[in-house]
Scaffold this motif. Sequence first.
Motif, PDB file in Angstrom:
ATOM      1  N   MET A   1       4.489-104.409 -16.653  1.00  0.00           N
ATOM      2  CA  MET A   1       3.193-104.675 -16.039  1.00  0.00           C
ATOM      3  C   MET A   1       2.586-103.393 -15.494  1.00  0.00           C
ATOM      4  O   MET A   1       3.289-102.466 -15.144  1.00  0.00           O
ATOM      5  N   VAL A   2       1.250-103.393 -15.372  1.00  0.00           N
ATOM      6  CA  VAL A   2       0.573-102.237 -14.812  1.00  0.00           C
ATOM      7  C   VAL A   2       0.798-102.188 -13.317  1.00  0.00           C
ATOM      8  O   VAL A   2       0.728-103.190 -12.617  1.00  0.00           O
ATOM      9  N   ALA A   3       1.065-100.999 -12.807  1.00  0.00           N
ATOM     10  CA  ALA A   3       1.281-100.851 -11.369  1.00  0.00           C
ATOM     11  C   ALA A   3       0.002-101.162 -10.613  1.00  0.00           C
ATOM     12  O   ALA A   3      -1.094-100.986 -11.129  1.00  0.00           O
ATOM     13  N   ARG A   4       0.148-101.599  -9.387  1.00  0.00           N
ATOM     14  CA  ARG A   4      -1.020-101.919  -8.574  1.00  0.00           C
ATOM     15  C   ARG A   4      -1.518-100.660  -7.881  1.00  0.00           C
ATOM     16  O   ARG A   4      -0.857-100.101  -7.018  1.00  0.00           O
ATOM     17  N   TYR A   5      -2.681-100.209  -8.271  1.00  0.00           N
ATOM     18  CA  TYR A   5      -3.264 -99.033  -7.651  1.00  0.00           C
ATOM     19  C   TYR A   5      -4.227 -99.497  -6.558  1.00  0.00           C
ATOM     20  O   TYR A   5      -4.486-100.677  -6.389  1.00  0.00           O
ATOM     21  N   SER A   6      -4.780 -98.567  -5.817  1.00  0.00           N
ATOM     22  CA  SER A   6      -5.538 -98.899  -4.617  1.00  0.00           C
ATOM     23  C   SER A   6      -6.727 -99.816  -4.872  1.00  0.00           C
ATOM     24  O   SER A   6      -7.081-100.612  -4.018  1.00  0.00           O
ATOM     25  N   LEU A   7      -7.353 -99.717  -6.041  1.00  0.00           N
ATOM     26  CA  LEU A   7      -8.533-100.526  -6.315  1.00  0.00           C
ATOM     27  C   LEU A   7      -8.274-101.656  -7.301  1.00  0.00           C
ATOM     28  O   LEU A   7      -9.169-102.438  -7.598  1.00  0.00           O
ATOM     29  N   SER A   8      -7.066-101.765  -7.801  1.00  0.00           N
ATOM     30  CA  SER A   8      -6.820-102.672  -8.920  1.00  0.00           C
ATOM     31  C   SER A   8      -7.004-104.145  -8.582  1.00  0.00           C
ATOM     32  O   SER A   8      -7.265-104.947  -9.469  1.00  0.00           O
ATOM     33  N   LYS A   9      -6.863-104.503  -7.303  1.00  0.00           N
ATOM     34  CA  LYS A   9      -7.050-105.902  -6.932  1.00  0.00           C
ATOM     35  C   LYS A   9      -8.518-106.279  -6.880  1.00  0.00           C
ATOM     36  O   LYS A   9      -8.884-107.424  -7.126  1.00  0.00           O
ATOM     37  N   ALA A  10      -9.377-105.314  -6.558  1.00  0.00           N
ATOM     38  CA  ALA A  10     -10.798-105.615  -6.378  1.00  0.00           C
ATOM     39  C   ALA A  10     -11.643-105.276  -7.600  1.00  0.00           C
ATOM     40  O   ALA A  10     -12.702-105.852  -7.806  1.00  0.00           O
ATOM     41  N   VAL A  11     -11.167-104.354  -8.430  1.00  0.00           N
ATOM     42  CA  VAL A  11     -11.968-103.859  -9.544  1.00  0.00           C
ATOM     43  C   VAL A  11     -11.207-104.039 -10.850  1.00  0.00           C
ATOM     44  O   VAL A  11     -10.039-103.676 -10.945  1.00  0.00           O
ATOM     45  N   SER A  12     -11.871-104.575 -11.856  1.00  0.00           N
ATOM     46  CA  SER A  12     -11.220-104.742 -13.148  1.00  0.00           C
ATOM     47  C   SER A  12     -11.029-103.386 -13.818  1.00  0.00           C
ATOM     48  O   SER A  12     -11.790-102.446 -13.599  1.00  0.00           O
ATOM     49  N   PHE A  13     -10.025-103.296 -14.677  1.00  0.00           N
ATOM     50  CA  PHE A  13      -9.792-102.053 -15.403  1.00  0.00           C
ATOM     51  C   PHE A  13     -10.977-101.747 -16.320  1.00  0.00           C
ATOM     52  O   PHE A  13     -11.357-100.580 -16.478  1.00  0.00           O
ATOM     53  N   ASP A  14     -11.573-102.779 -16.934  1.00  0.00           N
ATOM     54  CA  ASP A  14     -12.737-102.566 -17.793  1.00  0.00           C
ATOM     55  C   ASP A  14     -13.831-101.818 -17.039  1.00  0.00           C
ATOM     56  O   ASP A  14     -14.415-100.851 -17.552  1.00  0.00           O
ATOM     57  N   TYR A  15     -14.122-102.288 -15.833  1.00  0.00           N
ATOM     58  CA  TYR A  15     -15.166-101.655 -15.018  1.00  0.00           C
ATOM     59  C   TYR A  15     -14.791-100.219 -14.684  1.00  0.00           C
ATOM     60  O   TYR A  15     -15.594 -99.293 -14.835  1.00  0.00           O
ATOM     61  N   ALA A  16     -13.564-100.017 -14.208  1.00  0.00           N
ATOM     62  CA  ALA A  16     -13.112 -98.676 -13.823  1.00  0.00           C
ATOM     63  C   ALA A  16     -13.176 -97.722 -15.006  1.00  0.00           C
ATOM     64  O   ALA A  16     -13.603 -96.569 -14.867  1.00  0.00           O
ATOM     65  N   LEU A  17     -12.776 -98.196 -16.180  1.00  0.00           N
ATOM     66  CA  LEU A  17     -12.756 -97.336 -17.359  1.00  0.00           C
ATOM     67  C   LEU A  17     -14.166 -96.977 -17.811  1.00  0.00           C
ATOM     68  O   LEU A  17     -14.444 -95.812 -18.130  1.00  0.00           O
ATOM     69  N   VAL A  18     -15.058 -97.960 -17.860  1.00  0.00           N
ATOM     70  CA  VAL A  18     -16.433 -97.689 -18.291  1.00  0.00           C
ATOM     71  C   VAL A  18     -17.117 -96.701 -17.340  1.00  0.00           C
ATOM     72  O   VAL A  18     -17.906 -95.856 -17.754  1.00  0.00           O
ATOM     73  N   GLU A  19     -16.798 -96.801 -16.043  1.00  0.00           N
ATOM     74  CA  GLU A  19     -17.387 -95.908 -15.055  1.00  0.00           C
ATOM     75  C   GLU A  19     -16.830 -94.482 -15.134  1.00  0.00           C
ATOM     76  O   GLU A  19     -17.487 -93.540 -14.700  1.00  0.00           O
ATOM     77  N   THR A  20     -15.638 -94.324 -15.681  1.00  0.00           N
ATOM     78  CA  THR A  20     -14.967 -93.019 -15.591  1.00  0.00           C
ATOM     79  C   THR A  20     -14.542 -92.411 -16.922  1.00  0.00           C
ATOM     80  O   THR A  20     -13.975 -91.316 -16.935  1.00  0.00           O
ATOM     81  N   TYR A  21     -14.802 -93.083 -18.042  1.00  0.00           N
ATOM     82  CA  TYR A  21     -14.224 -92.608 -19.310  1.00  0.00           C
ATOM     83  C   TYR A  21     -14.660 -91.191 -19.669  1.00  0.00           C
ATOM     84  O   TYR A  21     -13.885 -90.410 -20.241  1.00  0.00           O
ATOM     85  N   ARG A  22     -15.898 -90.812 -19.321  1.00  0.00           N
ATOM     86  CA  ARG A  22     -16.332 -89.452 -19.617  1.00  0.00           C
ATOM     87  C   ARG A  22     -15.552 -88.433 -18.791  1.00  0.00           C
ATOM     88  O   ARG A  22     -15.194 -87.359 -19.292  1.00  0.00           O
ATOM     89  N   ASP A  23     -15.305 -88.777 -17.541  1.00  0.00           N
ATOM     90  CA  ASP A  23     -14.509 -87.887 -16.693  1.00  0.00           C
ATOM     91  C   ASP A  23     -13.071 -87.783 -17.197  1.00  0.00           C
ATOM     92  O   ASP A  23     -12.381 -86.794 -16.930  1.00  0.00           O
ATOM     93  N   MET A  24     -12.623 -88.813 -17.909  1.00  0.00           N
ATOM     94  CA  MET A  24     -11.280 -88.805 -18.476  1.00  0.00           C
ATOM     95  C   MET A  24     -11.217 -88.042 -19.796  1.00  0.00           C
ATOM     96  O   MET A  24     -10.148 -87.886 -20.394  1.00  0.00           O
ATOM     97  N   GLY A  25     -12.367 -87.567 -20.266  1.00  0.00           N
ATOM     98  CA  GLY A  25     -12.413 -86.812 -21.513  1.00  0.00           C
ATOM     99  C   GLY A  25     -12.434 -87.678 -22.748  1.00  0.00           C
ATOM    100  O   GLY A  25     -12.030 -87.241 -23.829  1.00  0.00           O
TER     101      GLY A  25
END
Length: 212
Positions: A1-25
């Motif tokens: 399972m994916v570890a629980r990070y600080s925002l993972s309970k409140a924010v979906s991974f889809d949202y986090a990824l779409v918001e940051t994918y450019r910063d991730m290269g």
Amino acid sequence: MVARYSLSKAVSFDYALVETYRDMGLDEKELAVLLIADHLLSQEGALVTQDVLASRMAMGAEEIDSSLASLIKKGYFLYTPGKKKPCTVDPAHKAAYRLLELKLQEGAKKEPSEAGKKEVSKALIALEDALARTLSPLEKETVVRWVDHGWDSKMIKIAAEACLAQGRRSVRAIESELVARENAGKGEQGKGTRKSASSILSASRKLWGDEG
């Protein structure tokens, strides 16, 4: 399972990824492959291969293969033969949530005008009174965006009360109500200076796990 990070309970991974994918290269093709791969990996026992991805995507096989190879090279997709679950995108989860947290912290540092601060404070009080609970940090950040968009405390209170009357108690639902009222031509004050209402929904439509 994916570890629980600080925002993972409140924010979906889809949202986090779409918001940051450019910063991730990542580019848009890698984004699409990673989103589909994460969805498939959420199904227990799923093995993500080029063929599996091709059956779920409109991208060509060569494009998928190239994007998947790039994700592996960048460390966002791990493949370890012999394991019970040989595929994982845990590193991508960790990176996306970390970068989103940094973005939220940077946004919090931007000081609004005195008038803006007062309106945000009034809006927060109105919403907390309506919901009869204290808002989470992410919900408060959403209210700041609402006020910046042009929705004042009175409009937010009216939308919240309309949602509560329908049994809808989420911030996402209230945001949808605000957008619907604006699109219906209500609350015309300051309309010319606002960003499009659809952009507000787009920015946080995946922020909350409940239905709007």
